[in-house]
Design a protein around this motif. Structure first.
Motif, PDB file in Angstrom:
ATOM      1  N   ALA A   1       0.834  -1.212   0.000  1.00  0.00           N
ATOM      2  CA  ALA A   1       0.000   0.000   0.000  1.00  0.00           C
ATOM      3  C   ALA A   1       0.864   1.255   0.000  1.00  0.00           C
ATOM      4  N   PHE A   2       1.937   1.252   0.790  1.00  0.00           N
ATOM      5  CA  PHE A   2       2.847   2.402   0.850  1.00  0.00           C
ATOM      6  C   PHE A   2       3.477   2.673  -0.505  1.00  0.00           C
ATOM      7  N   GLU A   3       3.954   1.610  -1.162  1.00  0.00           N
ATOM      8  CA  GLU A   3       4.606   1.789  -2.460  1.00  0.00           C
ATOM      9  C   GLU A   3       3.611   2.225  -3.536  1.00  0.00           C
ATOM     10  N   VAL A   4       2.393   1.689  -3.500  1.00  0.00           N
ATOM     11  CA  VAL A   4       1.375   2.116  -4.463  1.00  0.00           C
ATOM     12  C   VAL A   4       1.022   3.581  -4.233  1.00  0.00           C
ATOM     13  N   ALA A   5       0.855   3.954  -2.966  1.00  0.00           N
ATOM     14  CA  ALA A   5       0.516   5.340  -2.635  1.00  0.00           C
ATOM     15  C   ALA A   5       1.599   6.299  -3.113  1.00  0.00           C
ATOM     16  N   ARG A   6       2.856   5.924  -2.962  1.00  0.00           N
ATOM     17  CA  ARG A   6       3.959   6.759  -3.427  1.00  0.00           C
ATOM     18  C   ARG A   6       3.862   6.978  -4.932  1.00  0.00           C
ATOM     19  N   ARG A   7       3.570   5.918  -5.665  1.00  0.00           N
ATOM     20  CA  ARG A   7       3.495   6.028  -7.115  1.00  0.00           C
ATOM     21  C   ARG A   7       2.332   6.921  -7.548  1.00  0.00           C
ATOM     22  N   ILE A   8       1.192   6.766  -6.892  1.00  0.00           N
ATOM     23  CA  ILE A   8       0.045   7.603  -7.234  1.00  0.00           C
ATOM     24  C   ILE A   8       0.351   9.067  -6.946  1.00  0.00           C
TER      25      ILE A   8
ATOM     26  N   ARG B   1       2.958  -3.985  10.741  1.00  0.00           N
ATOM     27  CA  ARG B   1       4.236  -3.968  10.025  1.00  0.00           C
ATOM     28  C   ARG B   1       5.065  -2.789  10.500  1.00  0.00           C
ATOM     29  N   LYS B   2       6.329  -3.022  10.703  1.00  0.00           N
ATOM     30  CA  LYS B   2       7.219  -1.911  11.027  1.00  0.00           C
ATOM     31  C   LYS B   2       7.449  -1.066   9.792  1.00  0.00           C
ATOM     32  N   GLY B   3       7.773   0.192   9.997  1.00  0.00           N
ATOM     33  CA  GLY B   3       8.067   1.052   8.872  1.00  0.00           C
ATOM     34  C   GLY B   3       9.311   0.590   8.140  1.00  0.00           C
ATOM     35  N   PRO B   4       9.369   0.800   6.827  1.00  0.00           N
ATOM     36  CA  PRO B   4      10.583   0.434   6.081  1.00  0.00           C
ATOM     37  C   PRO B   4      11.787   1.125   6.692  1.00  0.00           C
TER      38      PRO B   4
ATOM     39  N   GLU C   1       8.468   8.336  10.202  1.00  0.00           N
ATOM     40  CA  GLU C   1       9.512   8.866   9.339  1.00  0.00           C
ATOM     41  C   GLU C   1       9.121   8.834   7.859  1.00  0.00           C
ATOM     42  N   ARG C   2       7.999   8.153   7.551  1.00  0.00           N
ATOM     43  CA  ARG C   2       7.631   7.950   6.147  1.00  0.00           C
ATOM     44  C   ARG C   2       6.516   8.879   5.672  1.00  0.00           C
ATOM     45  N   THR C   3       6.204   9.907   6.479  1.00  0.00           N
ATOM     46  CA  THR C   3       5.240  10.903   6.042  1.00  0.00           C
ATOM     47  C   THR C   3       5.690  12.296   6.451  1.00  0.00           C
ATOM     48  N   THR C   4       5.407  13.262   5.608  1.00  0.00           N
ATOM     49  CA  THR C   4       5.676  14.657   5.947  1.00  0.00           C
ATOM     50  C   THR C   4       4.420  15.319   6.506  1.00  0.00           C
ATOM     51  N   ALA C   5       3.340  14.546   6.643  1.00  0.00           N
ATOM     52  CA  ALA C   5       2.079  15.050   7.186  1.00  0.00           C
ATOM     53  C   ALA C   5       1.867  14.458   8.582  1.00  0.00           C
TER      54      ALA C   5
ATOM     55  N   ALA D   1      13.385  -9.674  -0.335  1.00  0.00           N
ATOM     56  CA  ALA D   1      14.121  -8.871  -1.314  1.00  0.00           C
ATOM     57  C   ALA D   1      13.761  -7.388  -1.261  1.00  0.00           C
ATOM     58  N   TYR D   2      12.726  -7.044  -0.514  1.00  0.00           N
ATOM     59  CA  TYR D   2      12.225  -5.662  -0.539  1.00  0.00           C
ATOM     60  C   TYR D   2      13.182  -4.689   0.141  1.00  0.00           C
ATOM     61  N   ARG D   3      13.421  -3.574  -0.531  1.00  0.00           N
ATOM     62  CA  ARG D   3      14.153  -2.444   0.049  1.00  0.00           C
ATOM     63  C   ARG D   3      13.407  -1.173  -0.339  1.00  0.00           C
ATOM     64  N   ALA D   4      13.124  -0.353   0.632  1.00  0.00           N
ATOM     65  CA  ALA D   4      12.506   0.938   0.335  1.00  0.00           C
ATOM     66  C   ALA D   4      13.590   1.944  -0.007  1.00  0.00           C
ATOM     67  N   ASP D   5      13.251   2.901  -0.844  1.00  0.00           N
ATOM     68  CA  ASP D   5      14.182   3.993  -1.083  1.00  0.00           C
ATOM     69  C   ASP D   5      14.488   4.678   0.247  1.00  0.00           C
ATOM     70  N   ARG D   6      15.717   5.073   0.436  1.00  0.00           N
ATOM     71  CA  ARG D   6      16.160   5.594   1.729  1.00  0.00           C
ATOM     72  C   ARG D   6      15.302   6.763   2.216  1.00  0.00           C
ATOM     73  N   ASP D   7      14.954   7.674   1.349  1.00  0.00           N
ATOM     74  CA  ASP D   7      14.203   8.860   1.762  1.00  0.00           C
ATOM     75  C   ASP D   7      12.744   8.811   1.320  1.00  0.00           C
ATOM     76  N   ALA D   8      12.229   7.635   1.041  1.00  0.00           N
ATOM     77  CA  ALA D   8      10.849   7.516   0.572  1.00  0.00           C
ATOM     78  C   ALA D   8       9.874   7.975   1.652  1.00  0.00           C
ATOM     79  N   ALA D   9       8.982   8.884   1.278  1.00  0.00           N
ATOM     80  CA  ALA D   9       7.954   9.384   2.199  1.00  0.00           C
ATOM     81  C   ALA D   9       6.778   9.877   1.376  1.00  0.00           C
ATOM     82  N   VAL D  10       5.638   9.994   2.032  1.00  0.00           N
ATOM     83  CA  VAL D  10       4.434  10.508   1.366  1.00  0.00           C
ATOM     84  C   VAL D  10       4.009  11.809   2.031  1.00  0.00           C
ATOM     85  N   GLY D  11       3.182  12.566   1.329  1.00  0.00           N
ATOM     86  CA  GLY D  11       2.782  13.870   1.828  1.00  0.00           C
ATOM     87  C   GLY D  11       1.381  13.899   2.389  1.00  0.00           C
ATOM     88  N   PHE D  12       0.856  12.758   2.796  1.00  0.00           N
ATOM     89  CA  PHE D  12      -0.473  12.686   3.391  1.00  0.00           C
ATOM     90  C   PHE D  12      -0.386  11.883   4.696  1.00  0.00           C
ATOM     91  N   PRO D  13      -1.414  11.937   5.550  1.00  0.00           N
ATOM     92  CA  PRO D  13      -1.316  11.311   6.874  1.00  0.00           C
ATOM     93  C   PRO D  13      -1.196   9.791   6.825  1.00  0.00           C
TER      94      PRO D  13
END
Length: 260
Positions: free
Chosen positions: A102-109, A124-127, A214-218, A180-192
Motif C-alpha cells: 500500500a505504501f509503495e502504491v501510494a507513493r506512485r500515485i 508492520r514496522k516502517g521500512p 519517518e515515512r510521512t511529511t504530514a 528482497a524488498y528495500r525501500a528507497d532511503r528517503d521515501a515518504a508521502v505527503g499525506f497522513p
C-alpha cells in the motif's frame, strides 16, 4: 479461472458495489492472504464507502498465475490497475506485507499527481532507512511454523494437506518478495499515515510500528489494539470504528471533483 463480475477486475474485488458511495477504501492483504480476507470490512462499510480488496496473483481465482516476487513490481501493477478507480477519494489500508505494498502504491500515485487521503499501515514496522527486512523462512516447514505462530490462519487449514498445497506457493512467493524488498532511503508521502498494531505482536513491537512516522511529511498517529499480529481478527469492531472515524470526515466525491 473463475470469471470476474462486472464490478471487479483482475486486481481488485468489489464485493458490495454501491451507487451512493462517496469515498473508496482500498485494502491490501498480508503475505499468503487474498482479497476475501476483507469481505467483512466491505460488508460493514457498504453504502457510503466503496471497498476494493486487492487480489494478488497466485491465489484463489488467480492461483494459476505466477506470483510476483518483487514488491516494487507488484506496486507498479496495482497502481496501474487502480487508474479506473480514481473517481472517488481514496484511502488505503494494508496489513503486514500489504502495508508495504500500500505504501509503495501510494507513493506512485502521489508522484503521478494523484491523491491519497490517508494511509493505514497495520501489523508492520516502517521500512528501515538503513536495515533490510528481517528474514522470513523459505522452506515449507519454517513457513508453516511462522504462520501458526501468527495465528492468522484457521487451524483446520493447517491440518488439511490439499489446502496447504494450494496456499504454500503464494506464501513462498510472498516471503521471497519480502526478503528482497528495500525501500528507497528517503521515501515518504505527503499525506497522513496511521500505524495500527496489536500490543502483543512479536513481529511488530510498538517502537518499530512507530517508525512509520519517518515515512510521512504530514500527520502521524499510532493506534494500539489488544492482540497479536492478527489483532484485527479478534477486534473487528474496533478496527471498523477506526476506519469509520476517518472515512466519515474524509472528502466526498463532490469535493474530489472540485479539487480536480
Amino acid at each position: 479461472m473463475t470469471s470476474l463480475s462486472l464490478d471487479s477486475d483482475l486486481w481488485c474485488r468489489r464485493f458490495h458495489p454501491s451507487p451512493i458511495a462517496e469515498r473508496r477504501l482500498v485494502c491490501f492483504p498480508h503475505a499468503g492472504g487474498s482479497a476475501s480476507f476483507y469481505y467483512p470490512v466491505s460488508a460493514e462499510l457498504r453504502g457510503p464507502v466503496d471497498v476494493l480488496a486487492v487480489q494478488y496473483p497466485g491465489r484463489q481465482d488467480r492461483r494459476d498465475e505466477d506470483g510476483v516476487e518483487d514488491l516494487h513490481r507488484m506496486a507498479d501493477e496495482v497502481c496501474e490497475a487502480l487508474r479506473r478507480w480514481s473517481d472517488l477519494p481514496l484511502t488505503f489500508f494494508g496489513h503486514s506485507m500489504g502495508a508495504l505494498v500500500a505504501f509503495e502504491v501510494a507513493r506512485r500515485i502521489e508522484r503521478a499527481g494523484g491523491r491519497i487521503e490517508h494511509l493505514f499501515v497495520s501489523g508492520r514496522k516502517g521500512p528501515s532507512r538503513d536495515l533490510p527486512e528481517l528474514p522470513h523462512p523459505l522452506d515449507d516447514e519454517g513457513i508453516m511454523a511462522e504462520v501458526r505462530a501468527m495465528s492468522g490462519t484457521d487451524a483446520r487449514l493447517l491440518e488439511d494437506e490439499e489446502l496447504l498445497r494450494m496456499v504454500l506457493p503464494a506464501l513462498r512467493c510472498d516471503y521471497r518478495a519480502l526478503g528482497a524488498y528495500r525501500a528507497d532511503r528517503d521515501a515518504a508521502v505527503g499525506f497522513p499515515i496511521t500505524a495500527a498494531v496489536g500490543d502483543q505482536d512479536p513481529w511488530t513491537p510498538l517502537p518499530e510500528a512507530g517508525t512509520w512516522r519517518e515515512r510521512t511529511t504530514a500527520a502521524f498517529d499510532l493506534r494500539v489494539f489488544p492482540g497479536g499480529h492478527f489483532y484485527l481478527n479478534s477486534r473487528p469492531a474496533e478496527v471498523i470504528a477506526m476506519l469509520r472515524e476517518h472515512l466519515d470526515t474524509a472528502p466526498r466525491a463532490r469535493d474530489h471533483e472540485q479539487h480536480d
